[in-house]
Design a protein around this motif. Structure first.
Motif, PDB file in Angstrom:
ATOM      1  N   PRO A  72       0.819  -1.217   0.000  1.00  0.00           N
ATOM      2  CA  PRO A  72       0.000   0.000   0.000  1.00  0.00           C
ATOM      3  C   PRO A  72       0.854   1.270   0.000  1.00  0.00           C
ATOM      4  O   PRO A  72       2.059   1.230   0.290  1.00  0.00           O
ATOM      5  CB  PRO A  72      -0.807  -0.122   1.294  1.00  0.00           C
ATOM      6  CG  PRO A  72       0.039  -0.984   2.182  1.00  0.00           C
ATOM      7  CD  PRO A  72       0.729  -1.959   1.274  1.00  0.00           C
ATOM      8  N   PRO A  73       0.256   2.415  -0.301  1.00  0.00           N
ATOM      9  CA  PRO A  73       1.003   3.678  -0.385  1.00  0.00           C
ATOM     10  C   PRO A  73       1.768   4.029   0.877  1.00  0.00           C
ATOM     11  O   PRO A  73       2.886   4.558   0.792  1.00  0.00           O
ATOM     12  CB  PRO A  73      -0.092   4.714  -0.671  1.00  0.00           C
ATOM     13  CG  PRO A  73      -1.176   3.946  -1.330  1.00  0.00           C
ATOM     14  CD  PRO A  73      -1.157   2.593  -0.710  1.00  0.00           C
ATOM     15  N   GLU A  74       1.189   3.765   2.063  1.00  0.00           N
ATOM     16  CA  GLU A  74       1.884   4.147   3.293  1.00  0.00           C
ATOM     17  C   GLU A  74       3.203   3.398   3.465  1.00  0.00           C
ATOM     18  O   GLU A  74       4.163   3.938   4.015  1.00  0.00           O
ATOM     19  CB  GLU A  74       0.982   3.943   4.507  1.00  0.00           C
ATOM     20  CG  GLU A  74       0.447   2.525   4.691  1.00  0.00           C
ATOM     21  CD  GLU A  74      -0.902   2.317   4.026  1.00  0.00           C
ATOM     22  OE1 GLU A  74      -1.631   1.418   4.485  1.00  0.00           O
ATOM     23  OE2 GLU A  74      -1.223   3.062   3.073  1.00  0.00           O
ATOM     24  N   VAL A  75       3.264   2.169   2.976  1.00  0.00           N
ATOM     25  CA  VAL A  75       4.516   1.408   3.051  1.00  0.00           C
ATOM     26  C   VAL A  75       5.567   2.053   2.156  1.00  0.00           C
ATOM     27  O   VAL A  75       6.727   2.254   2.557  1.00  0.00           O
ATOM     28  CB  VAL A  75       4.289  -0.059   2.651  1.00  0.00           C
ATOM     29  CG1 VAL A  75       5.620  -0.798   2.497  1.00  0.00           C
ATOM     30  CG2 VAL A  75       3.411  -0.758   3.686  1.00  0.00           C
ATOM     31  N   TRP A  76       5.184   2.368   0.929  1.00  0.00           N
ATOM     32  CA  TRP A  76       6.122   3.018   0.013  1.00  0.00           C
ATOM     33  C   TRP A  76       6.563   4.387   0.524  1.00  0.00           C
ATOM     34  O   TRP A  76       7.740   4.747   0.428  1.00  0.00           O
ATOM     35  CB  TRP A  76       5.479   3.150  -1.370  1.00  0.00           C
ATOM     36  CG  TRP A  76       5.621   1.915  -2.196  1.00  0.00           C
ATOM     37  CD1 TRP A  76       4.774   0.845  -2.242  1.00  0.00           C
ATOM     38  CD2 TRP A  76       6.712   1.604  -3.069  1.00  0.00           C
ATOM     39  NE1 TRP A  76       5.253  -0.106  -3.097  1.00  0.00           N
ATOM     40  CE2 TRP A  76       6.441   0.334  -3.630  1.00  0.00           C
ATOM     41  CE3 TRP A  76       7.866   2.269  -3.443  1.00  0.00           C
ATOM     42  CZ2 TRP A  76       7.299  -0.280  -4.544  1.00  0.00           C
ATOM     43  CZ3 TRP A  76       8.723   1.669  -4.359  1.00  0.00           C
ATOM     44  CH2 TRP A  76       8.436   0.403  -4.890  1.00  0.00           C
TER      45      TRP A  76
END
Length: 272
Positions: A72-76
């Protein structure tokens, strides 16, 4: 993935007897690429070495523990922010080690190796960017453009990391005080991602169009030249990534007018 890059010494540097102060490096991980370009500060005694340290550091740090394409975006976002901080810290440690080894009795002055840098991790549909200074980045996408009868398939270019506007303060260097607080990091999720192109600021006149070229007001800012970016991508895909045409572009008369060193590095998805 096709990876190609070139660096050309600026005519102004050549005339002044200065060496090339740009550097680039890429790591090919198959379906993923890590790219970095750096521009050594003009007038700094060892900035060319600083540029090489910058790209080596960025590629080493950002090639580690890259998130998966379906994360997900938060990981990236977290990973990119942490990577940007590590790049600056590791660069400063490397520069300090070089200076202590070559001049152990003199005060350590990291500014002697000052450089700007932009790096990108390309793992479609993601592209993650880390930037310090005035290098810039462009994303390429494929897909339908326009609507109705005007709809067409084609590759398009998007300036996601523009160079500073004229009249803004001078660039931040990796060795500048507080550089760790001035790192720019961001991620792009684009299902039609087809490439990423990084360039040093000397390439702006060659690769960017004034907004008036598309009948837009000046406040629209610089726009990526479709002729340059999309044309380059098509050429590199057709020739399997041979960088000779890119080197020829950076050595042409239009590029020579800038006088600055010029570096372009790209990663492109394969296919027409």
């Amino acid at each position: 993935m096709i990876i190609a890059g070139a660096v050309v010494q600026g005519t102004g540097h050549l005339a002044a007897g200065l060496g090339c102060q740009d550097a680039f490096k890429a790591v090919d991980l198959g379906a993923t690429a890590v790219l970095a370009v750096a521009d050594g500060a003009g007038g700094r005694e060892r900035s060319a070495l600083g540029a090489h340290i910058a790209v080596d550091t960025a590629c080493r740090v950002l090639a580690e523990d890259i998130p998966d394409a379906d994360d997900p975006p938060e990981v990236w976002t977290r990973w990119t922010v942490a990577g940007g901080a590590r790049v600056v810290a590791d660069y400063l440690r490397a520069v300090e080690g070089v200076l202590k080894a070559t001049a152990p009795s003199e005060p350590v002055e990291a500014g002697a190796l000052a450089a700007t840098m932009v790096a990108a991790v390309v793992r479609p549909p993601w592209a993650a960017f880390v930037s310090v200074g005035d290098c810039f980045g462009t994303v390429l996408t494929r897909g339908p453009a326009g609507t109705g009868n005007a709809q067409r398939e084609g590759e398009r270019c998007h300036l996601v990391l523009p160079p500073p506007a004229p009249g803004t303060p001078g660039p931040v260097f990796l060795s500048s005080p507080g550089a760790a607080l001035r790192v720019r990091t961001f991620v792009v999720w684009e299902p039609e991602l087809s490439g990423v192109v990084l360039a040093t600021d000397g390439c702006a006149a060659l690769t960017l169009d004034h907004p008036s070229a598309r009948e837009l007001p000046p406040q629209a800012g610089p726009l990526p030249s479709e002729r340059f970016f999309c044309g380059l991508a098509a050429t590199l895909r057709a020739n399997g990534g041979d960088a000779a045409p890119l080197r020829a572009l950076l050595s042409g008369p239009q590029a020579a007018r800038t006088g600055d060193d010029l570096t372009v590095l790209c990663a492109l998805t394969e296919g027409s």
